[in-house]
Design an enzyme around this catalytic site. Structure first.
Site, PDB file in Angstrom:
ATOM      1  N   LYS A 169       0.821  -1.216   0.000  1.00 19.86           N
ATOM      2  CA  LYS A 169       0.000   0.000   0.000  1.00 19.86           C
ATOM      3  C   LYS A 169       0.856   1.269   0.000  1.00 19.86           C
ATOM      4  O   LYS A 169       0.358   2.343  -0.301  1.00 19.86           O
ATOM      5  CB  LYS A 169      -0.959  -0.003   1.191  1.00 19.86           C
ATOM      6  CG  LYS A 169      -2.060  -1.042   1.054  1.00 19.86           C
ATOM      7  CD  LYS A 169      -3.084  -0.920   2.173  1.00 19.86           C
ATOM      8  CE  LYS A 169      -4.249  -1.865   1.965  1.00 19.86           C
ATOM      9  NZ  LYS A 169      -3.898  -3.263   2.293  1.00 19.86           N
TER      10      LYS A 169
HETATM   11  C1  LIG Z   1      -4.578  -4.357   1.647  1.00 18.37           C
HETATM   12  C2  LIG Z   1      -3.895  -5.677   1.651  1.00 18.37           C
HETATM   13  C3  LIG Z   1      -4.316  -6.743   0.820  1.00 18.37           C
HETATM   14  C4  LIG Z   1      -5.549  -6.654  -0.047  1.00 18.37           C
HETATM   15  O1  LIG Z   1      -5.409  -5.749  -1.116  1.00 18.37           O
HETATM   16  P1  LIG Z   1      -6.699  -5.216  -1.903  1.00 18.37           P
HETATM   17  O2  LIG Z   1      -6.195  -4.216  -2.847  1.00 18.37           O
HETATM   18  O3  LIG Z   1      -7.597  -4.635  -0.849  1.00 18.37           O
HETATM   19  O4  LIG Z   1      -7.333  -6.402  -2.558  1.00 18.37           O
HETATM   20  C5  LIG Z   1      -3.573  -7.906   0.821  1.00 18.37           C
HETATM   21  N1  LIG Z   1      -2.498  -8.054   1.620  1.00 18.37           N
HETATM   22  C6  LIG Z   1      -2.061  -7.068   2.440  1.00 18.37           C
HETATM   23  C7  LIG Z   1      -0.881  -7.301   3.304  1.00 18.37           C
HETATM   24  C8  LIG Z   1      -2.741  -5.844   2.484  1.00 18.37           C
HETATM   25  O5  LIG Z   1      -2.317  -4.877   3.319  1.00 18.37           O
END
Ligand SMILES: *Cc1c(COP(=O)(O)O)cnc(C)c1O
Length: 437
Positions: free
Chosen positions: A107
């Site tokens: 993210k």
């Molecule tokens: C946010 C997140 C996900 C999921 O990603 P999306 O874009 O919401 O599908 C998977 N793994 C981790 C570690 C995350 O922080």
């Protein structure tokens, strides 16, 4: 480039409007009106380019009409101040490690890009301050807080459930200071999310201050995630392994996989996608039945994927709406797998003991889905390893009977002093707090 709403009931928006508003007026999600494809020679040339160069070309395709190349170049450079290796785990299964950013989760890419793009718009117009409200169960808050840290003209309020976030996660957004404020809510993650939603709908509050969100509904957060799909393709192409590429994405709100689908429609040669889920398997059910039934999420070891109504599902439907039989096309391109906590733990143990590779619980779903997909020898599988295992140290150590090292970046956060403002889950209290800011 203009952005339309998936509900088609709101006026077209400029990039700036789409980024500042987040959600369209009709509660739909913004989509770019055009997808500029890469030519096959551009695709073939990717393997000789750096991650920065690749990301700039992709960013150019999305944002080039709205932002000058030099500015975009700087935004991309500041977004990718870290690398993203492709690591071979075993035979034809590769891990795309997206956890080398400041908060050790994928993210970081979207959060940093969005922060800089929003910062650029605010600086250019010298207008009023923007306030970002973000509810978090852990990973989103840390990525957004660190991405926006020190960006002039923006204040960030991170709402998190008291006692329900791991100490490692908590220190990543409570120790920063400057323009970041942590609000410790006496309630659950759902209560935090409800407070944020009520704030966006409150007239008095919106007259008092400009509010926006920073989750994956925001185009500036989810589109840049397509950078690393191009990068992964380039690295595997260089190794002669990209002719039949299967990409597997551990999914929660489906923002990450949607960014990959944008790459696909821009001409990136990906043969097949896999969405890996934990027990929150609404999407898998959709693939099996053609029906989408959101339901309350259940808590699992892969908690960043505990989502019962993935917000970006609307974007996937919209991307395929140009086909005569969208559901059939979706099924052809994407398959799904789901894993229980026990299965996640078994995968982590097996991969650790056989290949000495430490998976985090989210990546474990991705690895196992590729293993279960039984790739042919010509196919190469790559799963997105979305978080560093140390972010889930308690869980990982217990499952692997290990004592994994905490990277220096995380240790630095843990040295800071926690600063947070305790609030109840009552909206009026939250509102009067914001009105005083
Ligand atoms: C946010 C997140 C996900 C999921 O990603 P999306 O874009 O919401 O599908 C998977 N793994 C981790 C570690 C995350 O922080």
């Amino acid at each position: 480039m203009k952005y339309y709403s998936t509900h088609k009931q709101a006026p077209l928006a400029s990039l700036k409007e789409a980024v500042v508003k987040g959600l369209a007026g009709d509660k739909g999600l913004y989509m770019p009106e055009q997808i500029h494809p890469f030519t096959s020679s551009e695709i073939a040339a990717l393997k000789n380019k750096s991650f920065h160069e690749i990301a700039c070309s992709v960013a150019q395709a999305f944002f080039g009409e709205d932002i000058e190349p030099a500015v975009l170049d700087t935004i991309v450079r500041e977004t990718l101040a870290f690398n993203t290796p492709v690591v071979q785990v075993h035979d034809n299964i590769y891990s795309l490690e997206l956890f080398h950013g400041p908060t050790l989760a994928f993210k970081d890419v979207g959060a940093r890009f969005m922060a800089r793009l929003l910062g650029y718009f605010i600086e250019k117009e010298g207008k009023e301050e923007v306030n970002v409200l973000v509810a978090t169960s852990g990973d989103t808050g840390s990525a957004v807080a660190n991405g926006f840290l020190g960006v002039p003209g923006i204040k960030v309020y991170v709402l998190y459930p008291k006692g329900k976030v791991s100490p490692i996660q908590e220190c990543q957004f409570t120790t920063l200071g400057q323009n970041i404020t942590a609000l410790e809510i006496d309630g659950t993650f759902d209560d935090c999310q409800a407070l944020v939603k009520s704030a966006f709908m409150d007239t008095a509050l919106n007259q008092h201050m400009k509010l926006t969100s920073a989750n994956s509904i925001n185009v500036a957060r989810f589109l840049p995630q397509s950078f690393y799909y191009f990068y992964a393709y380039a690295q595997l192409d260089k190794a002669g392994k990209a002719d039949e590429l299967v990409v597997c994405v551990p999914s929660g709100n489906f923002g990450n996989i949607t960014a990959g689908l944008f790459g696909y429609f821009m001409g990136l040669p990906i043969k097949h996608f896999i969405a890996a889920n934990n027990r929150n398997d609404i999407f898998l059910e959709y693939l099996k039945t053609g029906e989408y039934h959101p339901r309350p999420s259940v808590a699992t070891l892969a908690n960043a994927m505990d989502v019962g109504d993935p917000s970006n599902f609307a974007r996937i439907l919209d991307l395929f709406s140009k086909f005569e039989h969208p559901y059939q096309e979706i099924k052809k391109l994407i398959s799904g797998y789901r894993y229980t906590n026990e299965e996640i733990a078994t995968t982590m143990q097996q991969v650790y003991s056989t290949y000495q590779y430490v998976l985090d619980p989210h990546g474990a779903c991705g690895y196992q889905a590729l293993a279960d997909a039984k790739l042919s020898p010509e196919e190469t599988g790559v799963f997105l390893e979305t978080a560093h295992p140390a972010k889930f140290k308690g869980t990982v150590d217990q499952i692997l009977n290990s004592d994994i090292e905490i990277p220096e970046k995380l240790q630095e956060f843990m040295k800071g002093t926690k600063q947070s403002i305790p609030l109840t889950k009552d909206f009026e209290t939250f509102k009067s707090y914001l009105l005083k800011q």
